[in-house]
Design a protein around this motif. Structure first.
Motif, mmCIF file in Angstrom:
data_model
loop_
_atom_site.group_PDB
_atom_site.id
_atom_site.type_symbol
_atom_site.label_atom_id
_atom_site.label_comp_id
_atom_site.label_asym_id
_atom_site.label_seq_id
_atom_site.Cartn_x
_atom_site.Cartn_y
_atom_site.Cartn_z
ATOM 1 N N TYR A 8 -19.925 -8.451 68.041
ATOM 2 C CA TYR A 8 -20.408 -8.477 66.312
ATOM 3 C C TYR A 8 -22.102 -9.241 66.492
ATOM 4 C CZ TYR A 8 -21.684 -12.893 62.879
ATOM 5 O OH TYR A 8 -22.012 -13.581 62.260
ATOM 6 N N CYS A 39 -22.368 -5.716 64.715
ATOM 7 C CA CYS A 39 -21.733 -5.551 63.127
ATOM 8 C C CYS A 39 -22.390 -6.018 62.827
ATOM 9 C CB CYS A 39 -20.541 -6.022 63.145
ATOM 10 S SG CYS A 39 -18.964 -5.694 63.759
ATOM 11 N N ALA A 70 -18.301 -4.413 57.470
ATOM 12 C CA ALA A 70 -17.545 -5.210 57.069
ATOM 13 C C ALA A 70 -16.309 -5.996 57.535
ATOM 14 C CB ALA A 70 -17.791 -5.271 55.605
ATOM 15 N N ASP A 71 -15.815 -5.249 57.616
ATOM 16 C CA ASP A 71 -14.283 -6.107 57.643
ATOM 17 C C ASP A 71 -14.403 -6.336 59.037
ATOM 18 O OD1 ASP A 71 -13.571 -5.560 55.295
ATOM 19 O OD2 ASP A 71 -11.897 -3.886 56.143
ATOM 20 N N ALA A 115 -17.291 -6.808 61.155
ATOM 21 C CA ALA A 115 -17.791 -7.950 62.024
ATOM 22 C C ALA A 115 -17.179 -9.657 61.215
ATOM 23 C CB ALA A 115 -18.931 -8.276 60.443
ATOM 24 N N GLN A 116 -16.462 -9.642 59.905
ATOM 25 C CA GLN A 116 -15.696 -10.571 59.714
ATOM 26 C C GLN A 116 -14.293 -11.062 61.146
ATOM 27 O OE1 GLN A 116 -13.807 -9.916 56.078
ATOM 28 N NE2 GLN A 116 -15.208 -11.015 55.315
ATOM 29 N N GLU A 117 -13.548 -10.083 61.392
ATOM 30 C CA GLU A 117 -12.560 -10.026 62.398
ATOM 31 C C GLU A 117 -12.939 -10.544 63.799
ATOM 32 O OE1 GLU A 117 -10.855 -5.915 62.240
ATOM 33 O OE2 GLU A 117 -10.343 -6.462 60.512
ATOM 34 N N LEU A 160 -15.806 -11.907 64.220
ATOM 35 C CA LEU A 160 -16.337 -13.790 64.558
ATOM 36 C C LEU A 160 -15.248 -14.181 64.700
ATOM 37 C CD1 LEU A 160 -18.816 -16.142 63.781
ATOM 38 C CD2 LEU A 160 -18.644 -15.296 61.398
ATOM 39 N N GLU A 161 -14.273 -13.730 64.248
ATOM 40 C CA GLU A 161 -13.398 -14.839 63.733
ATOM 41 C C GLU A 161 -12.556 -15.482 65.408
ATOM 42 O OE1 GLU A 161 -9.586 -17.449 63.471
ATOM 43 O OE2 GLU A 161 -11.565 -17.054 62.076
#
Length: 192
Positions: A138, A141, A153-154, A156-158, A160-161
């Motif tokens: 993370y 990212c 970008a993707d 980072a979101q994945e 973090l989730e």
């Protein structure tokens, strides 16, 4: 002649994030250092903030070696490594062979100390190291995004989730107290 540490020193030649365009390349030696720093921090948070039993030093030591088998296997990209259970199982077998190969490079008297590190034998330590590993991803990212690299970008979101889905209080606490700082420039870090 024992070659274990000579091989460990070669971790610097194994690149991470091979499918992504990187602003700042990263190798598994650099990654393992940061994973150890974060694993230690998560262990301290678990022990000193949350009041649960934990040995931060054991977490840090395990994190230093968590990717050592990649000296032989390389860094298999996550989308491939976890594509399905058959590939994941086969990769775990390959990692076990690589761990055995590394252990065989140590004097017999030292193997009991390094075996649990290379094989991540302690379940609670393994959980902390896995969380630290994911935190490293993370942070990477975030740093790439701050450098203007939208390639991450993707991810980072994945990532973090995935960290949130771990449902670990120490990870949430770390992100709440330290997470935002990773997106700051040096000038902004130096401000009170």
């Amino acid at each position: 002649m024992h070659k274990f540490f000579a091989y460990i020193s070669r971790m610097k030649y194994i690149a991470r994030w091979s499918l992504m365009r990187n602003s700042v390349p990263e190798n598994i030696q650099e990654h393992s250092h940061m994973a150890a720093v974060l694993a230690h921090a998560l262990g301290v948070i678990r022990r000193d903030v949350l009041g649960r039993d934990c040995d931060p030093n054991a977490c840090a030591a395990a994190a230093l070696f968590h990717d050592a088998t990649e000296i032989f296997t390389g860094d298999l990209p996550t989308p491939i490594k976890y594509y399905n259970s058959a590939i994941r199982g086969a990769y775990h077998q390959v990692e076990d062979v690589a761990a055995s190969r590394l252990l065989d490079m140590l004097p017999e008297e030292m193997r009991p100390a390094y075996g649990p590190l290379l094989r991540e034998a302690d379940g609670e330590v393994r959980q902390i190291v896995k969380a630290a590993d994911k935190l490293c991803a993370y942070i990477k990212c975030v740093e790439e995004l701050e450098a203007g690299n939208r390639e991450f970008a993707d991810a980072a979101q994945e990532t973090l989730e995935a960290l949130r889905q771990m449902d670990m209080e120490e990870v949430a606490w770390f992100l709440d107290h330290f997470g935002e700082a990773f997106g700051l420039t040096l000038d902004r870090l130096q401000r009170p």
